[in-house]
Design a protein around this motif. Sequence first.
Motif, mmCIF file in Angstrom:
data_model
loop_
_atom_site.group_PDB
_atom_site.id
_atom_site.type_symbol
_atom_site.label_atom_id
_atom_site.label_comp_id
_atom_site.label_asym_id
_atom_site.label_seq_id
_atom_site.Cartn_x
_atom_site.Cartn_y
_atom_site.Cartn_z
ATOM 1 N N PRO A 31 0.873 -1.181 -0.003
ATOM 2 C CA PRO A 31 0.079 0.124 0.042
ATOM 3 C C PRO A 31 0.707 1.206 -0.107
ATOM 4 N N SER A 32 0.365 2.457 -0.611
ATOM 5 C CA SER A 32 1.149 3.610 -0.640
ATOM 6 C C SER A 32 0.815 4.423 0.772
ATOM 7 N N GLU A 54 8.673 9.939 8.776
ATOM 8 C CA GLU A 54 9.398 10.511 7.802
ATOM 9 C C GLU A 54 10.268 9.546 7.047
ATOM 10 N N ALA A 55 10.886 8.346 7.848
ATOM 11 C CA ALA A 55 11.438 7.452 7.183
ATOM 12 C C ALA A 55 10.860 6.851 5.890
ATOM 13 N N LEU A 56 9.777 6.458 6.237
ATOM 14 C CA LEU A 56 8.879 5.647 5.115
ATOM 15 C C LEU A 56 8.523 6.747 4.139
ATOM 16 N N GLU A 58 10.432 8.562 2.599
ATOM 17 C CA GLU A 58 11.629 8.796 1.767
ATOM 18 C C GLU A 58 11.311 7.943 0.823
ATOM 19 N N SER A 59 10.397 6.467 0.884
ATOM 20 C CA SER A 59 10.041 5.396 -0.021
ATOM 21 C C SER A 59 8.686 5.700 -0.545
ATOM 22 N N ASP A 60 8.301 6.928 -0.482
ATOM 23 C CA ASP A 60 6.940 7.276 -1.098
ATOM 24 C C ASP A 60 5.834 6.311 -0.407
ATOM 25 N N VAL A 61 6.014 5.974 0.932
ATOM 26 C CA VAL A 61 4.869 5.366 1.810
ATOM 27 C C VAL A 61 4.367 6.560 2.597
ATOM 28 N N GLU A 62 3.351 6.809 2.424
ATOM 29 C CA GLU A 62 2.539 8.013 3.368
ATOM 30 C C GLU A 62 2.219 7.355 4.545
ATOM 31 N N VAL A 63 2.334 7.857 5.861
ATOM 32 C CA VAL A 63 2.238 7.196 7.135
ATOM 33 C C VAL A 63 1.182 8.227 7.885
ATOM 34 N N GLU A 64 -0.230 7.988 8.167
ATOM 35 C CA GLU A 64 -0.992 8.896 9.023
ATOM 36 C C GLU A 64 -0.730 8.419 10.572
ATOM 37 N N VAL A 65 -0.390 9.251 11.150
ATOM 38 C CA VAL A 65 0.011 9.248 12.767
ATOM 39 C C VAL A 65 -1.488 9.510 13.564
ATOM 40 N N PRO A 258 4.548 -7.466 3.431
ATOM 41 C CA PRO A 258 5.827 -7.618 3.923
ATOM 42 C C PRO A 258 6.425 -6.516 3.644
ATOM 43 N N ALA A 259 6.923 -5.944 2.589
ATOM 44 C CA ALA A 259 7.330 -4.996 2.130
ATOM 45 C C ALA A 259 7.499 -3.904 3.004
ATOM 46 N N ILE A 260 6.272 -3.248 3.338
ATOM 47 C CA ILE A 260 6.215 -2.369 4.606
ATOM 48 C C ILE A 260 6.704 -2.751 5.804
ATOM 49 N N GLN A 261 6.728 -4.057 6.224
ATOM 50 C CA GLN A 261 7.309 -4.358 7.292
ATOM 51 C C GLN A 261 8.828 -4.145 7.442
#
Length: 434
Positions: A31-32, A54-56, A58-65, A258-261
Amino acid sequence: MKDALKVYGPLALLVIASIWLALSLIDPAPPSKVTFASGGSGGAYYSLAQQYAEALGESDVEVEVLETRGSIENMELLKTGQADIAFIQGGLADAQAREEMRSLAGMFHEPFWVFVREATGAEDFGDLRSVRLSIGAEGSGTRALAVDLQEAWGGEWLDNSRRIESGLAAASALKAGDIDAAAFSASIDAPYIEDLLETPGIKLLPFVRAPALARRTAALDEVTLYQGILDLENDVPAGNIPLIASVAQLAVNKDLHPAIQSLLLEASEEIHSGNSAFAQAGAFPDENLIDLPLSSEAERYWKNGPSFLRNYFSFQVANFLDRAWVFLIPLLTLLIPLVRMAPPLYRWRVRRKIYVWYSDLRDLEARGRQAESDEARGKVLDELSELQKEVGELDVPLSYTEEVYHLRSHITFVRNLVTGLYERPLDMGGTRTA
């Protein structure tokens, strides 16, 4: 050109169809966007979740906190699928959590601080059964751990020993004398922790049985607050204090890609591997200090490190290749012989167009030799002229022109042969003279 299209066209369609089939069968792309359940906006969980975002990113994965009340709420969000990732305080996992969630590793210590007013005379956690003890709000990890420890110590604990003040409010109540003791699961960097350590009349309760407690629960660990670690000049604290600490683990929904993990695991090594007040550099992440099942991706990662492809490609490219190779290798194995067959097949089709005329030419030669009248031979000559015309219009690649001219010369040879028979006069017996 037509022959090339007839040979290579179907092959190209077969290749495209095979690639489409392979891509449709490979594992879905990661997922993105993912959701990270953290904690209160002023706490360590929330701050660390922002670092992961911030770390994710950089790999174009958006994280909603998500801001939450803590570990208990985080577990519920993971169980219900409303969050993909969360920090979970060690020692809280129940059977349902172990079924629905997986751990990537223990990431850092969360000491269980118990501050008491010296006037209570308490020397041990068990001495707090009848005092006014604040253990945090309902649904907080601090309260859950405190209740577990109260049950482990046994005896009767009064309702007043399970008050709900937490954080700064509990610290202020303790300093004001409104409560006798307060428990916190918090980072050493929390401002009220350092303040209470330096407040006269308030002391930090030691856990001398911390080693025994750590043996009882996998996600609890014995730690020591070393003398002078907060303030060497003023000797704060004045001596080594044994404490029990839960280990905050990074938990994920068991179905998280698994790729997100893998991305989270890479980030965790950057975020948590440094020195801290309670652990030396490199002590964390620790896949052993957990009470949830370790995810299969984390097990692979801690054994072998990042994937081979990840060492050379960006996350997106490495992930695609990692998902696709299982099908692309058999696909290439199938396509290589097909591609190798194409040139011989193409040559056969072109030559077949030439060679097919030789069958007609042999037939015309035989008929010309066997003809018994000028009319029959004339008809053969007409058919040879038509054949010569058709061959002259034959469209073949330049590399096959030599074979066309050979055919045309052979047609001329047969024409001359039949013409010679046609022009020789007949003898008295009706046959041609020499």
